[in-house]
Design a protein around this motif. Sequence first.
Motif, mmCIF file in Angstrom:
data_model
loop_
_atom_site.group_PDB
_atom_site.id
_atom_site.type_symbol
_atom_site.label_atom_id
_atom_site.label_comp_id
_atom_site.label_asym_id
_atom_site.label_seq_id
_atom_site.Cartn_x
_atom_site.Cartn_y
_atom_site.Cartn_z
ATOM 1 N N ALA A 59 43.823 37.518 41.395
ATOM 2 C CA ALA A 59 43.876 38.622 40.430
ATOM 3 C C ALA A 59 42.477 38.964 39.915
ATOM 4 O O ALA A 59 42.124 40.144 39.780
ATOM 5 C CB ALA A 59 44.800 38.275 39.269
ATOM 6 N N ALA A 60 41.668 37.948 39.638
ATOM 7 C CA ALA A 60 40.293 38.191 39.174
ATOM 8 C C ALA A 60 39.467 38.853 40.264
ATOM 9 O O ALA A 60 38.698 39.785 39.995
ATOM 10 C CB ALA A 60 39.657 36.874 38.736
ATOM 11 N N SER A 61 39.642 38.386 41.489
ATOM 12 C CA SER A 61 38.897 38.962 42.613
ATOM 13 C C SER A 61 39.278 40.419 42.837
ATOM 14 O O SER A 61 38.412 41.259 43.121
ATOM 15 C CB SER A 61 39.160 38.151 43.881
ATOM 16 N N ALA A 62 40.559 40.733 42.711
ATOM 17 C CA ALA A 62 41.002 42.119 42.868
ATOM 18 C C ALA A 62 40.460 42.995 41.742
ATOM 19 O O ALA A 62 40.073 44.147 41.976
ATOM 20 C CB ALA A 62 42.530 42.179 42.914
ATOM 21 N N ALA A 63 40.413 42.458 40.536
ATOM 22 C CA ALA A 63 39.968 43.238 39.375
ATOM 23 C C ALA A 63 38.538 43.722 39.534
ATOM 24 O O ALA A 63 38.216 44.845 39.130
ATOM 25 C CB ALA A 63 40.115 42.414 38.100
ATOM 26 N N VAL A 64 37.661 42.913 40.103
ATOM 27 C CA VAL A 64 36.254 43.299 40.201
ATOM 28 C C VAL A 64 35.995 44.341 41.285
ATOM 29 O O VAL A 64 34.881 44.843 41.395
ATOM 30 C CB VAL A 64 35.313 42.082 40.372
ATOM 31 N N THR A 65 37.021 44.696 42.057
ATOM 32 C CA THR A 65 36.868 45.729 43.077
ATOM 33 C C THR A 65 37.312 47.102 42.585
ATOM 34 O O THR A 65 37.237 48.074 43.326
ATOM 35 C CB THR A 65 37.669 45.373 44.348
ATOM 36 N N THR A 66 37.746 47.199 41.328
ATOM 37 C CA THR A 66 38.275 48.457 40.786
ATOM 38 C C THR A 66 37.150 49.371 40.296
ATOM 39 O O THR A 66 36.042 48.908 39.984
ATOM 40 C CB THR A 66 39.235 48.172 39.619
ATOM 41 N N PRO A 67 37.435 50.666 40.206
ATOM 42 C CA PRO A 67 36.441 51.586 39.636
ATOM 43 C C PRO A 67 36.054 51.207 38.204
ATOM 44 O O PRO A 67 34.893 51.374 37.805
ATOM 45 C CB PRO A 67 37.144 52.952 39.671
ATOM 46 N N GLU A 68 37.015 50.691 37.430
ATOM 47 C CA GLU A 68 36.724 50.284 36.049
ATOM 48 C C GLU A 68 35.698 49.159 36.018
ATOM 49 O O GLU A 68 34.779 49.154 35.188
ATOM 50 C CB GLU A 68 38.012 49.847 35.346
ATOM 51 N N ALA A 69 35.842 48.202 36.920
ATOM 52 C CA ALA A 69 34.860 47.114 37.008
ATOM 53 C C ALA A 69 33.517 47.654 37.477
ATOM 54 O O ALA A 69 32.463 47.222 36.999
ATOM 55 C CB ALA A 69 35.357 46.013 37.936
ATOM 56 N N GLY A 70 33.544 48.612 38.395
ATOM 57 C CA GLY A 70 32.295 49.226 38.856
ATOM 58 C C GLY A 70 31.521 49.858 37.717
ATOM 59 O O GLY A 70 30.305 49.702 37.608
ATOM 60 N N ALA A 71 32.229 50.559 36.831
ATOM 61 C CA ALA A 71 31.580 51.177 35.667
ATOM 62 C C ALA A 71 31.024 50.112 34.735
ATOM 63 O O ALA A 71 29.904 50.247 34.210
ATOM 64 C CB ALA A 71 32.580 52.073 34.928
#
Length: 106
Positions: A69-81
């Motif tokens: 779940a943590a690994s997937a979260a950092v691939t999101t546009p929100e994490a990118g911002a």
Amino acid sequence: MSETKITVIYDNPTDPAAFEAAYEAEQLEAARKIPGHIRIETSKVWPKEDGSPTPAYRSIDLYYPDYDAASAAVTTPEAGAFFEAMGRLSTGGVRVLFSDIEIAQH
């Protein structure tokens, strides 16, 4: 599998006032938008009594149900911002850690 924590450790900024002026909107609010976390904690390091530099300035901890779940979260546009703003604001340096929570505090 146990919970996973993503920790962002901000080293002492070159301009603490500028960092603080942008921190709430550009880091804290952006961190809250990263999907999937089950809780978030933020910390500000106490100053040393003798005035010498602290080993870090602030931190943000994002807790996830597991590593996937943590690994997937950092691939999101929100994490990118979030990470884009982190790069701009972290004038003193920054570290990002993924950690396995060994003893959960619920």
